[in-house]
Design a protein around this motif. Structure first.
Motif, PDB file in Angstrom:
ATOM      1  N   VAL A  62      54.183 -32.746 -28.663  1.00 23.84           N
ATOM      2  CA  VAL A  62      53.121 -32.139 -27.857  1.00 23.84           C
ATOM      3  C   VAL A  62      53.578 -32.157 -26.400  1.00 23.84           C
ATOM      4  CG1 VAL A  62      50.766 -32.400 -26.993  1.00 23.84           C
ATOM      5  CG2 VAL A  62      51.266 -32.846 -29.400  1.00 23.84           C
ATOM      6  N   GLU A  63      53.638 -30.999 -25.791  1.00 18.59           N
ATOM      7  CA  GLU A  63      53.900 -30.907 -24.354  1.00 18.59           C
ATOM      8  C   GLU A  63      53.010 -29.799 -23.802  1.00 18.59           C
ATOM      9  OE1 GLU A  63      57.491 -30.336 -21.068  1.00 18.59           O
ATOM     10  OE2 GLU A  63      57.974 -30.435 -23.190  1.00 18.59           O
ATOM     11  N   SER A  64      51.885 -30.209 -23.222  1.00 18.70           N
ATOM     12  CA  SER A  64      51.457 -31.592 -23.091  1.00 18.70           C
ATOM     13  C   SER A  64      49.978 -31.688 -23.462  1.00 18.70           C
ATOM     14  CB  SER A  64      51.672 -32.081 -21.656  1.00 18.70           C
ATOM     15  OG  SER A  64      50.882 -31.325 -20.762  1.00 18.70           O
ATOM     16  N   LEU A  65      49.539 -32.939 -23.638  1.00 20.46           N
ATOM     17  CA  LEU A  65      48.116 -33.242 -23.680  1.00 20.46           C
ATOM     18  C   LEU A  65      47.778 -33.648 -22.253  1.00 20.46           C
ATOM     19  CD1 LEU A  65      45.509 -33.691 -25.278  1.00 20.46           C
ATOM     20  CD2 LEU A  65      46.335 -35.977 -25.872  1.00 20.46           C
ATOM     21  N   PRO A  66      47.237 -32.721 -21.440  1.00 22.77           N
ATOM     22  CA  PRO A  66      47.165 -32.962 -19.993  1.00 22.77           C
ATOM     23  C   PRO A  66      46.285 -34.158 -19.624  1.00 22.77           C
ATOM     24  CG  PRO A  66      46.803 -30.642 -20.500  1.00 22.77           C
ATOM     25  CD  PRO A  66      46.729 -31.388 -21.801  1.00 22.77           C
ATOM     26  N   VAL A  67      46.755 -34.914 -18.641  1.00 27.87           N
ATOM     27  CA  VAL A  67      45.965 -35.995 -18.055  1.00 27.87           C
ATOM     28  C   VAL A  67      45.141 -35.377 -16.931  1.00 27.87           C
ATOM     29  CG1 VAL A  67      46.030 -38.231 -16.891  1.00 27.87           C
ATOM     30  CG2 VAL A  67      47.745 -37.672 -18.628  1.00 27.87           C
ATOM     31  N   SER A  68      43.829 -35.380 -17.073  1.00 32.05           N
ATOM     32  CA  SER A  68      42.954 -34.744 -16.090  1.00 32.05           C
ATOM     33  C   SER A  68      43.100 -35.400 -14.722  1.00 32.05           C
ATOM     34  CB  SER A  68      41.493 -34.840 -16.553  1.00 32.05           C
ATOM     35  OG  SER A  68      41.317 -34.192 -17.798  1.00 32.05           O
ATOM     36  N   GLU A  69      42.887 -34.611 -13.678  1.00 34.57           N
ATOM     37  CA  GLU A  69      43.024 -35.125 -12.318  1.00 34.57           C
ATOM     38  C   GLU A  69      42.124 -36.334 -12.075  1.00 34.57           C
ATOM     39  OE1 GLU A  69      45.284 -34.168 -10.187  1.00 34.57           O
ATOM     40  OE2 GLU A  69      46.000 -32.497 -11.409  1.00 34.57           O
ATOM     41  N   ALA A  70      40.919 -36.317 -12.625  1.00 33.91           N
ATOM     42  CA  ALA A  70      39.991 -37.427 -12.375  1.00 33.91           C
ATOM     43  C   ALA A  70      40.491 -38.744 -12.952  1.00 33.91           C
ATOM     44  CB  ALA A  70      38.605 -37.103 -12.932  1.00 33.91           C
ATOM     45  N   ILE A  71      41.353 -38.691 -13.962  1.00 36.70           N
ATOM     46  CA  ILE A  71      41.986 -39.918 -14.459  1.00 36.70           C
ATOM     47  C   ILE A  71      43.002 -40.399 -13.422  1.00 36.70           C
ATOM     48  CG2 ILE A  71      43.521 -40.880 -16.227  1.00 36.70           C
ATOM     49  CD1 ILE A  71      42.211 -38.997 -18.249  1.00 36.70           C
ATOM     50  N   LYS A  72      43.708 -39.468 -12.815  1.00 33.88           N
ATOM     51  CA  LYS A  72      44.748 -39.837 -11.856  1.00 33.88           C
ATOM     52  C   LYS A  72      44.161 -40.399 -10.569  1.00 33.88           C
ATOM     53  CE  LYS A  72      47.703 -36.144 -13.672  1.00 33.88           C
ATOM     54  NZ  LYS A  72      48.316 -34.830 -13.383  1.00 33.88           N
ATOM     55  N   TYR A  73      43.077 -39.799 -10.074  1.00 35.09           N
ATOM     56  CA  TYR A  73      42.501 -40.317  -8.829  1.00 35.09           C
ATOM     57  C   TYR A  73      41.310 -41.242  -9.064  1.00 35.09           C
ATOM     58  CZ  TYR A  73      39.056 -36.416  -9.025  1.00 35.09           C
ATOM     59  OH  TYR A  73      38.084 -35.525  -9.403  1.00 35.09           O
ATOM     60  N   ALA A  74      41.031 -41.558 -10.338  1.00 39.74           N
ATOM     61  CA  ALA A  74      39.961 -42.509 -10.701  1.00 39.74           C
ATOM     62  C   ALA A  74      38.595 -42.017 -10.258  1.00 39.74           C
ATOM     63  CB  ALA A  74      40.255 -43.899 -10.133  1.00 39.74           C
ATOM     64  N   GLY A  75      38.267 -40.808 -10.673  1.00 44.07           N
ATOM     65  CA  GLY A  75      36.942 -40.272 -10.397  1.00 44.07           C
ATOM     66  C   GLY A  75      35.891 -40.894 -11.294  1.00 44.07           C
ATOM     67  N   PRO A  76      34.608 -40.634 -11.035  1.00 46.25           N
ATOM     68  CA  PRO A  76      33.527 -41.266 -11.807  1.00 46.25           C
ATOM     69  C   PRO A  76      33.553 -40.923 -13.295  1.00 46.25           C
ATOM     70  CG  PRO A  76      32.678 -39.535 -10.357  1.00 46.25           C
ATOM     71  CD  PRO A  76      34.097 -39.772  -9.963  1.00 46.25           C
ATOM     72  N   GLU A  77      34.158 -39.783 -13.645  1.00 47.51           N
ATOM     73  CA  GLU A  77      34.225 -39.368 -15.054  1.00 47.51           C
ATOM     74  C   GLU A  77      35.482 -39.871 -15.744  1.00 47.51           C
ATOM     75  OE1 GLU A  77      35.300 -35.559 -12.694  1.00 47.51           O
ATOM     76  OE2 GLU A  77      34.708 -37.637 -12.279  1.00 47.51           O
ATOM     77  N   ARG A  78      36.249 -40.723 -15.085  1.00 42.48           N
ATOM     78  CA  ARG A  78      37.530 -41.168 -15.633  1.00 42.48           C
ATOM     79  C   ARG A  78      37.390 -41.766 -17.028  1.00 42.48           C
ATOM     80  NH1 ARG A  78      41.276 -45.931 -13.004  1.00 42.48           N
ATOM     81  NH2 ARG A  78      39.263 -46.975 -12.833  1.00 42.48           N
ATOM     82  N   ASP A  79      36.492 -42.698 -17.215  1.00 39.65           N
ATOM     83  CA  ASP A  79      36.416 -43.410 -18.496  1.00 39.65           C
ATOM     84  C   ASP A  79      36.054 -42.470 -19.640  1.00 39.65           C
ATOM     85  OD1 ASP A  79      37.189 -45.810 -17.396  1.00 39.65           O
ATOM     86  OD2 ASP A  79      35.151 -46.539 -17.099  1.00 39.65           O
ATOM     87  N   GLN A  80      35.164 -41.504 -19.391  1.00 32.63           N
ATOM     88  CA  GLN A  80      34.818 -40.554 -20.446  1.00 32.63           C
ATOM     89  C   GLN A  80      36.006 -39.665 -20.784  1.00 32.63           C
ATOM     90  OE1 GLN A  80      31.948 -40.265 -22.446  1.00 32.63           O
ATOM     91  NE2 GLN A  80      33.494 -39.049 -23.510  1.00 32.63           N
TER      92      GLN A  80
END
Length: 390
Positions: A62-80
């Motif tokens: 798989v290239e790629s299963l994208p990592v959302s920006e909010a995971i990278k900058y630790a936004g409030p929706e990161r955990d979901q």
């Protein structure tokens, strides 16, 4: 190594039957129609997997299963978003797709300033011009504090360029840097978006206050969260190095060199946390000894990108022939065929040649250029494996 090819789904102008004819064994692809952050269902995975297998091929990576920006900058929706990512990983494991290439580059993926830089033989390839990139950063994007990232000599050349650059060239820089090289990769900006520069500024703003240490911690948090699912599902995560492997646009880049790779493999020390060894990305950094890195990380490498670059004294770089350049692919193939011979590998960023130019292929993903590269690499592999048998 398994000969794989990046394929962009059923709408790709390069068909699976074409790939079967040129010796491809495995397919590197993704569910490109699913927006970033949404769950990949078993049904959607199986549909594409079955389609690939109907041509006698396998879905290798798989290239790629994208990592959302909010995971990278630790936004409030990161955990979901991480929970959704974990479900997608589990579903891939259930379907037997066990290798996931991803990146942790903020906002922007690979960067070039010219998508068709001419060679004397009539072919062309991707190119990075540092002064033109500085022009984009300081004069078009007008990023606050951008001038501090460039030397006085580079800024003087930017000023000279400003006297002669045309509006069409400016538009082309915007299209190259933040539309064409990003739209088919991470979905943050896509063809047809109005005022992409304004969208890009908003994306950059999300990373205000995020330095290398903070981004590293956010990556560690993400990897620690998903590793239990990777262990249970047998899925290997392999991060792609930053391209180019140095800081750009005021953004931290944290997969650029030996120190960075050591950190990420040790931060979550799990065999499922590994590396996509991209020789092209790593070779674009003059600080990297690419064969030495391959030898050191062969056992933690889950996927290999075979391409190479030449770096000029002024910091510009160009995609070189797969037989030349700082990537030293002959040496790399010797290392990987000896140390980790079951790895999937794909050739990358082939020349634009013959009738590729009018086909509308994604930048760097021509058919004939990559077919030539695959033939070159396949020949190297054959010689290396013959030597290893003696």
């Amino acid at each position: 190594m398994e000969k794989t090819w990046r394929w962009f789904g059923k709408k790709d102008k390069i068909t699976l039957s074409m790939l079967r004819q040129i010796g491809v064994e495995g397919i590197v692809t993704a569910l490109h129609d699913i927006p970033n952050g949404e769950i990949w269902t078993v049904e959607a995975i199986e549909d594409l997997k079955n389609y690939i297998e109907s041509f006698g091929l396998r879905w290798s990576v798989v290239e790629s299963l994208p990592v959302s920006e909010a995971i990278k900058y630790a936004g409030p929706e990161r955990d979901q978003l991480i929970e959704n990512y974990k479900v997608s990983l589990a579903n891939l494991g259930k379907c037997g797709v066990k290798t996931v290439c991803y990146n942790f580059m903020p906002v922007i993926d690979w960067i070039r300033t010219d998508l068709a830089h001419p060679w004397a033989d009539g072919t062309s390839s991707l190119y990075f011009d540092k002064v033109r990139f500085a022009y984009f950063d300081t004069r078009i994007l007008q990023r606050e504090g951008a001038e501090q990232d460039y030397t006085a000599e580079e800024l003087a050349k930017v000023a000279e360029l400003d006297k002669v650059i045309t509006e069409a060239e400016k538009d082309d820089l915007v299209d190259t840097i933040i539309v064409k090289t990003q739209g088919f990769v991470n979905g943050n900006i896509k063809e047809g978006d109005q005022n992409p520069v304004a969208i890009f500024r908003r994306l950059l703003k999300q990373y205000e206050g995020i330095d290398r240490d903070r981004l590293r911690e956010n990556m560690r948090y993400f990897l620690a969260a998903i590793m239990p699912v990777c262990e249970e599902s047998g899925v290997n995560m392999c991060v792609h190095p930053d391209d180019p492997p140095f800081q750009v646009l005021g953004l931290p880049r944290i997969v650029t060199c030996e120190n960075d790779i050591d950190w990420l493999l040790n931060a979550v020390d799990n065999p499922h946390n590994g590396l996509t060894f991209c020789a092209g990305s790593l070779s674009a950094g003059i600080h990297n000894d690419v064969p030495a890195l391959a030898a050191k990380y062969a056992k933690r490498t889950h996927f290999v990108h075979l391409r190479s670059t030449n770096v000029m004294e002024n910091g510009n770089f160009i995609e070189s022939s797969h037989l030349e350049g700082r990537g030293r692919l002959i040496d790399l193939i010797r290392i990987f065929e000896k140390e980790n011979p079951t790895l999937p590998m794909r050739v990358d960023h082939g020349r634009l040649m013959l009738d590729d130019a009018d086909k509308g292929y994604n930048p760097g993903y021509s058919f004939h250029g990559r077919m030539q590269a695959l033939a070159q690499v396949e020949g190297i592999m054959a010689v290396v494996n013959d030597d290893l048998k003696r």
